[in-house]
Motif scaffolding. Structure first.
Motif, PDB file in Angstrom:
ATOM      1  N   ALA A  32       0.835  -1.209   0.000  1.00 56.34           N
ATOM      2  CA  ALA A  32       0.000   0.000   0.000  1.00 56.34           C
ATOM      3  C   ALA A  32       0.866   1.253   0.000  1.00 56.34           C
ATOM      4  O   ALA A  32       0.531   2.261  -0.640  1.00 56.34           O
ATOM      5  CB  ALA A  32      -0.920  -0.006   1.215  1.00 56.34           C
ATOM      6  N   PHE A  33       2.012   1.189   0.696  1.00 58.04           N
ATOM      7  CA  PHE A  33       2.937   2.323   0.712  1.00 58.04           C
ATOM      8  C   PHE A  33       3.472   2.577  -0.690  1.00 58.04           C
ATOM      9  O   PHE A  33       3.614   3.730  -1.127  1.00 58.04           O
ATOM     10  CB  PHE A  33       4.084   2.035   1.686  1.00 58.04           C
ATOM     11  CG  PHE A  33       5.071   3.156   1.830  1.00 58.04           C
ATOM     12  CD1 PHE A  33       4.726   4.318   2.491  1.00 58.04           C
ATOM     13  CD2 PHE A  33       6.355   3.040   1.304  1.00 58.04           C
ATOM     14  CE1 PHE A  33       5.643   5.360   2.623  1.00 58.04           C
ATOM     15  CE2 PHE A  33       7.271   4.066   1.432  1.00 58.04           C
ATOM     16  CZ  PHE A  33       6.914   5.228   2.096  1.00 58.04           C
TER      17      PHE A  33
ATOM     18  N   ASN B 253       2.811   5.994  -3.156  1.00 57.62           N
ATOM     19  CA  ASN B 253       3.819   6.620  -4.023  1.00 57.62           C
ATOM     20  C   ASN B 253       4.003   8.108  -3.712  1.00 57.62           C
ATOM     21  O   ASN B 253       3.977   8.965  -4.608  1.00 57.62           O
ATOM     22  CB  ASN B 253       3.440   6.431  -5.501  1.00 57.62           C
ATOM     23  CG  ASN B 253       4.616   6.669  -6.426  1.00 57.62           C
ATOM     24  OD1 ASN B 253       5.772   6.552  -6.022  1.00 57.62           O
ATOM     25  ND2 ASN B 253       4.322   7.020  -7.681  1.00 57.62           N
ATOM     26  N   ASP B 254       4.205   8.394  -2.431  1.00 60.83           N
ATOM     27  CA  ASP B 254       4.378   9.779  -1.978  1.00 60.83           C
ATOM     28  C   ASP B 254       5.729   9.911  -1.289  1.00 60.83           C
ATOM     29  O   ASP B 254       5.918   9.445  -0.168  1.00 60.83           O
ATOM     30  CB  ASP B 254       3.244  10.142  -1.015  1.00 60.83           C
ATOM     31  CG  ASP B 254       3.273  11.605  -0.596  1.00 60.83           C
ATOM     32  OD1 ASP B 254       4.324  12.261  -0.759  1.00 60.83           O
ATOM     33  OD2 ASP B 254       2.242  12.091  -0.081  1.00 60.83           O
TER      34      ASP B 254
ATOM     35  N   PRO C  29       9.290   0.954  -5.995  1.00 61.46           N
ATOM     36  CA  PRO C  29      10.086   1.840  -6.849  1.00 61.46           C
ATOM     37  C   PRO C  29      11.239   2.454  -6.053  1.00 61.46           C
ATOM     38  O   PRO C  29      11.108   2.681  -4.836  1.00 61.46           O
ATOM     39  CB  PRO C  29       9.073   2.916  -7.282  1.00 61.46           C
ATOM     40  CG  PRO C  29       7.730   2.318  -7.046  1.00 61.46           C
ATOM     41  CD  PRO C  29       7.879   1.391  -5.888  1.00 61.46           C
ATOM     42  N   GLU C  30      12.337   2.747  -6.697  1.00 60.58           N
ATOM     43  CA  GLU C  30      13.530   3.234  -6.012  1.00 60.58           C
ATOM     44  C   GLU C  30      13.284   4.461  -5.112  1.00 60.58           C
ATOM     45  O   GLU C  30      13.721   4.469  -3.964  1.00 60.58           O
ATOM     46  CB  GLU C  30      14.639   3.546  -7.027  1.00 60.58           C
ATOM     47  CG  GLU C  30      15.402   2.326  -7.492  1.00 60.58           C
ATOM     48  CD  GLU C  30      16.082   1.560  -6.372  1.00 60.58           C
ATOM     49  OE1 GLU C  30      16.511   2.205  -5.383  1.00 60.58           O
ATOM     50  OE2 GLU C  30      16.170   0.337  -6.450  1.00 60.58           O
ATOM     51  N   PRO C  31      12.609   5.508  -5.600  1.00 58.38           N
ATOM     52  CA  PRO C  31      12.443   6.680  -4.726  1.00 58.38           C
ATOM     53  C   PRO C  31      11.660   6.365  -3.454  1.00 58.38           C
ATOM     54  O   PRO C  31      11.878   6.989  -2.413  1.00 58.38           O
ATOM     55  CB  PRO C  31      11.671   7.673  -5.611  1.00 58.38           C
ATOM     56  CG  PRO C  31      11.897   7.210  -7.010  1.00 58.38           C
ATOM     57  CD  PRO C  31      11.992   5.726  -6.919  1.00 58.38           C
TER      58      PRO C  31
ATOM     59  N   GLY D 152      13.620   3.902  -0.525  1.00 61.13           N
ATOM     60  CA  GLY D 152      14.483   4.570   0.447  1.00 61.13           C
ATOM     61  C   GLY D 152      13.730   5.225   1.595  1.00 61.13           C
ATOM     62  O   GLY D 152      14.351   5.689   2.554  1.00 61.13           O
ATOM     63  N   ARG D 153      12.411   5.281   1.509  1.00 61.13           N
ATOM     64  CA  ARG D 153      11.596   5.881   2.570  1.00 61.13           C
ATOM     65  C   ARG D 153      11.077   4.843   3.558  1.00 61.13           C
ATOM     66  O   ARG D 153      10.317   5.173   4.466  1.00 61.13           O
ATOM     67  CB  ARG D 153      10.413   6.641   1.953  1.00 61.13           C
ATOM     68  CG  ARG D 153      10.801   7.732   0.968  1.00 61.13           C
ATOM     69  CD  ARG D 153      11.525   8.865   1.658  1.00 61.13           C
ATOM     70  NE  ARG D 153      10.622   9.627   2.527  1.00 61.13           N
ATOM     71  CZ  ARG D 153      11.022  10.585   3.372  1.00 61.13           C
ATOM     72  NH1 ARG D 153      12.318  10.871   3.474  1.00 61.13           N
ATOM     73  NH2 ARG D 153      10.142  11.239   4.108  1.00 61.13           N
ATOM     74  N   VAL D 154      11.464   3.587   3.374  1.00 60.03           N
ATOM     75  CA  VAL D 154      11.059   2.519   4.292  1.00 60.03           C
ATOM     76  C   VAL D 154      12.175   2.290   5.310  1.00 60.03           C
ATOM     77  O   VAL D 154      13.331   2.083   4.929  1.00 60.03           O
ATOM     78  CB  VAL D 154      10.760   1.209   3.542  1.00 60.03           C
ATOM     79  CG1 VAL D 154      10.366   0.106   4.538  1.00 60.03           C
ATOM     80  CG2 VAL D 154       9.658   1.418   2.510  1.00 60.03           C
TER      81      VAL D 154
END
Length: 392
Positions: A201-202, A206-207, A230-232, A235-237
């Motif tokens: 869901a994250f 896609n934010d 996706p790569e961008p 990195g937010r996980v």
């Protein structure tokens, strides 16, 4: 009053039953009672302190440093019977432990019914039915469990009480919207917590302005779900692993939303959900969470764990300040039901008066079974129950 809390499984793992036992024991100690916790295994106090982070020093007796099974489990729990009876308890609260013949008022709590499934379902049901008959009171921790126990075991509805799990409210901060990070917390990576659903869901959300925190062992399904992002977004996980209890509590109070795509056979009262409630954090959770802890539109939003649908719900809680404030206020109201002091008093009343105080509605307390009947557990029966229980 002298009170014993028991659990067959280890206490030094940060699952819902351990969080409940710690909160209940602390509340009873602070109410002026003597408490003893007896558990099947207790690896180390250092691990317990790190993962559960209790506020007070708790008296814990571990029958072994590692989980027991078979004859060793039988011997350990027979030894526990002597330890507990020497304490001369007025009240014994089992968290689905072996139905030992003990002094005092004996209460058996049902936290879930997952083990009634599979090849050993009939054996587990027989053990559960026997344990129910060997205690004074049976307590279900959610409305759904109460209803299902009546159907599953064929017991009259008035023989099963409902008392919720509890948490130690003093251990949780409740921060306002301005101090919250645009972040989602998923607590726990056991299969039934379905962490890959939150991660998916994250990805659909896609934010890049949002961060996802995941606590618990970094399992292969978790790694694969993160790798698929996706790569961008990848990195937010932030995979935190088995972090401290204090860190998890702090995260609950700092994120904007907590995700629980949890999968239960019968909805239960997840302690991690109650941790979110205690911090005023809105919940996005599946319909398999108990309605006792997640009220749709009150303290959270029900969303089935499909990536796009869950992402849309997460986005609404992340972006709509008015919705967030309303759900957070609902959480702060709801947490009073799970306050450890309040729940402790409901258990204490079982060993004293039969008229509960401070509950939401009148509830009939079943007639207490005689102590003579409870103590008449033949040793071979007890050995069979312990051995079979250790196999499940």
């Amino acid at each position: 009053m002298r009170i014993v809390l028991t659990r067959r499984e280890p206490l030094d793992s940060p699952d819902g039953v351990s969080i409940f036992i710690v909160a209940l024991a602390q509340a009873m100690l602070e109410l002026g009672h003597r408490v003893q916790i007896v558990v099947g295994a207790f690896e180390s106090r250092e691990k317990f302190q790190r993962l559960l982070s209790p506020r007070t020093e708790l008296p814990i007796i571990g029958l072994s440093r590692t989980p027991l099974s078979g004859p060793a489990s039988v011997a350990a729990w027979l030894r526990a019977m002597g330890i507990i009876n020497r304490f001369r308890p007025d009240l014994v609260i089992h968290s689905e432990a072996v139905p030992l013949p003990l002094q005092g008022t004996v209460v058996q709590i049902v936290h879930d019914l997952e083990r009634r499934q599979g090849a050993l379902a009939a054996v587990w049901r027989a053990i559960r039915r026997m344990s129910m008959r060997r205690c004074h009171y049976v307590v279900a921790s959610t409305t759904e469990l109460q209803e299902e126990l009546v159907r599953d075991l064929g017991l009259p509805g008035d023989q099963i009480l409902r008392i919720p799990k509890c948490i130690d409210q003093q251990s949780y901060a409740c921060r306002g919207l301005a101090s919250r990070e645009r972040a989602i917390l998923h607590a726990g990576t056991s299969p039934y917590k379905v962490p890959e659903a939150t991660i998916g869901a994250f990805g659909a959300l896609n934010d890049p302005s949002v961060r996802l925190y995941v606590t618990g062992d970094v399992t292969r399904p978790v790694e694969e779900a993160v790798e698929a992002l996706p790569e961008p977004i990848k990195g937010r996980v932030v995979l935190l692993g088995m972090t401290t209890g204090a860190r998890v509590r702090d995260l609950h109070s700092r994120v904007r939303v907590a995700a629980f795509p949890t999968r239960y056979t019968v909805p239960v009262a997840s302690a991690t959900v109650m941790e979110a409630i205690a911090t005023g954090t809105p919940i996005v959770g599946s319909s398999r969470l108990s309605r006792d802890v997640l009220a749709d539109g009150v303290n959270g939003v029900v969303a089935e764990p499909q990536a796009e649908a869950m992402a849309a719900t997460l986005k609404s809680v992340l972006d709509d300040d008015d919705l967030w404030l309303r759900l957070s206020a609902g959480a702060r109201q709801r947490v009073r039901h799970f306050d450890a002091d309040r729940v402790a008093k409901q258990y204490l009343e079982l060993a004293g008066t039969s008229e509960p105080k401070g509950t939401d509605e009148p509830r009939r307390v079943p007639a207490r079974r005689s102590s003579a009947a409870l103590s008449a557990v033949p040793l071979p029966v007890l050995q069979t129950l312990v051995t079979a229980g250790a196999m499940l």
